[in-house]
Design a protein around this motif. Structure first.
Motif, mmCIF file in Angstrom:
data_model
loop_
_atom_site.group_PDB
_atom_site.id
_atom_site.type_symbol
_atom_site.label_atom_id
_atom_site.label_comp_id
_atom_site.label_asym_id
_atom_site.label_seq_id
_atom_site.Cartn_x
_atom_site.Cartn_y
_atom_site.Cartn_z
ATOM 1 N N VAL A 215 11.292 4.145 2.392
ATOM 2 C CA VAL A 215 10.361 4.001 1.268
ATOM 3 C C VAL A 215 10.334 2.550 0.820
ATOM 4 O O VAL A 215 11.383 1.915 0.683
ATOM 5 N N ALA A 216 9.129 2.032 0.581
ATOM 6 C CA ALA A 216 8.963 0.713 -0.029
ATOM 7 C C ALA A 216 8.127 0.873 -1.288
ATOM 8 O O ALA A 216 7.172 1.653 -1.314
ATOM 9 N N VAL A 217 8.510 0.152 -2.328
ATOM 10 C CA VAL A 217 7.793 0.220 -3.605
ATOM 11 C C VAL A 217 7.498 -1.186 -4.093
ATOM 12 O O VAL A 217 8.389 -2.040 -4.101
ATOM 13 N N VAL A 218 6.262 -1.423 -4.477
ATOM 14 C CA VAL A 218 5.871 -2.685 -5.101
ATOM 15 C C VAL A 218 5.197 -2.371 -6.424
ATOM 16 O O VAL A 218 4.246 -1.584 -6.472
ATOM 17 N N ILE A 219 5.708 -2.953 -7.510
ATOM 18 C CA ILE A 219 5.180 -2.704 -8.845
ATOM 19 C C ILE A 219 4.893 -4.032 -9.534
ATOM 20 O O ILE A 219 5.742 -4.929 -9.554
ATOM 21 N N ASP A 232 -0.076 -2.323 -11.759
ATOM 22 C CA ASP A 232 -0.463 -1.829 -10.428
ATOM 23 C C ASP A 232 0.793 -1.395 -9.698
ATOM 24 O O ASP A 232 1.895 -1.894 -9.977
ATOM 25 N N ALA A 233 0.652 -0.482 -8.763
ATOM 26 C CA ALA A 233 1.818 0.016 -8.027
ATOM 27 C C ALA A 233 1.397 0.532 -6.653
ATOM 28 O O ALA A 233 0.309 1.093 -6.501
ATOM 29 N N HIS A 234 2.264 0.323 -5.685
ATOM 30 C CA HIS A 234 2.052 0.842 -4.335
ATOM 31 C C HIS A 234 3.367 1.428 -3.834
ATOM 32 O O HIS A 234 4.442 0.859 -4.057
#
Length: 306
Positions: A215-219, A232-234
């Protein structure tokens, strides 16, 4: 296991490489770092007459910062170089985290970002010796007409297991593809039919192994008089589907919110619903899906602290 016989081609330019690919279409494999190709050739998964060694093309290496904190990374740039890049660590830490989880330091010294993006899908029934696969009657992915993972279907369910693509998907990365028609740029999301970011990976051993769930998370966050909110979030996942993918609805779920345990758990549920793991590895699909849920929650909470 020995390698099959092949002719090694060593172009010095992208144009020469493209020419070889056109001339030997259907009977050629590309060598970048070789950490995935060579073991597969030893297992007789690939037996090409020609191997195209790209390592002599100097222009495909390097990390080049661009205006507005953008960056261009050559396909032959090693995962170790990405892991150690000060620029990437400052502005794209989710990518350096993902690169640092790949295999071992020795393999990261050889493996490339281009190779990780183009990694072949893997399966418990496929990534085996020729004798093992022959004893099982082969499979749809190689020499057979049956998927042992989903016997009633006509689709191969081997899982994509690259570590860096989910991070790159979260970063809206684009790639350049060279062909006889020229060079074109496409979004990485199309290639597969930043404050607050994190990466989580499940594997059997602490190093070497391919991910069994990642899992990768960018916020991105903004501050106002009412506190710090998500702008924003991915969320990207890997190793639980035939291709890495962005989790739909992540931005809608998190945008405008203040991150907390309840919201992180909801993000984990969303990611788990997008995961479609099957029996392509030694761990059960149920466990891998649950770990997607757990890793996503942890990654969102960790991102909230950055």
């Amino acid at each position: 296991m020995s390698l099959p016989s092949f002719k090694l081609l060593r172009p010095r330019t992208i144009e020469d490489a493209v020419g070889h690919l056109g001339q030997h279409a259907g009977n050629i494999r590309i060598l970048a770092g070789g950490t995935d190709l060579i073991p597969s050739m030893r297992q007789k998964l690939f037996e090409p007459e020609n191997v195209l060694d790209l390592r002599g093309i100097a222009g495909l290496r390097g990390i080049k910062p661009l205006p507005d904190r953008a960056v261009e990374i050559g396909a032959l740039t090693t995962l170790r170089a990405i892991e150690r890049s000060d620029f990437l660590h400052e502005y794209y830490p989710v990518l350096t985290e993902a690169a640092a989880t790949v295999a071992s330091p020795v393999l990261r010294n050889m493996g490339t970002i281009g190779g990780n993006i183009c990694l072949d899908t893997r399966c418990l029934w496929y990534n085996q010796s020729l004798a093992w696969r022959k004893g099982c009657g082969f499979c749809i992915k190689k020499d057979g007409d049956l998927c042992h993972v989903a016997p009633g279907g006509s689709k191969c369910w081997a899982a994509f297991s690259g570590d860096t693509p989910p991070a790159l998907l979260c970063l809206n990365a684009e790639i350049e593809i060279a062909s006889p028609a020229g060079i074109r740029r496409v979004a990485l999301t199309d290639f597969y039919t930043g404050l607050g970011d994190d990466y989580r990976k499940l594997r059997v051993r602490g190093s070497i192994d391919y991910p069994l769930a990642g899992v990768a998370v960018v916020i991105k966050r903004t501050s106002n008089g009412n506190g710090t909110h998500v702008s924003d979030a991915h969320i990207g996942i890997t190793a639980v589907n035939p291709a890495p993918l962005l989790v739909k609805g992540a931005s809608e779920l998190l945008a405008g919110q203040i991150l907390n345990e309840e919201l992180a758990a909801a993000a984990g549920d969303l990611a788990a619903r997008a995961a479609k793991p099957l029996t392509t590895s030694a761990l059960t699909p149920e466990y891998r899906r649950e770990m997607i849920r757990v890793f996503t929650k942890r990654a969102v909470l960790a991102a909230a602290q950055n």
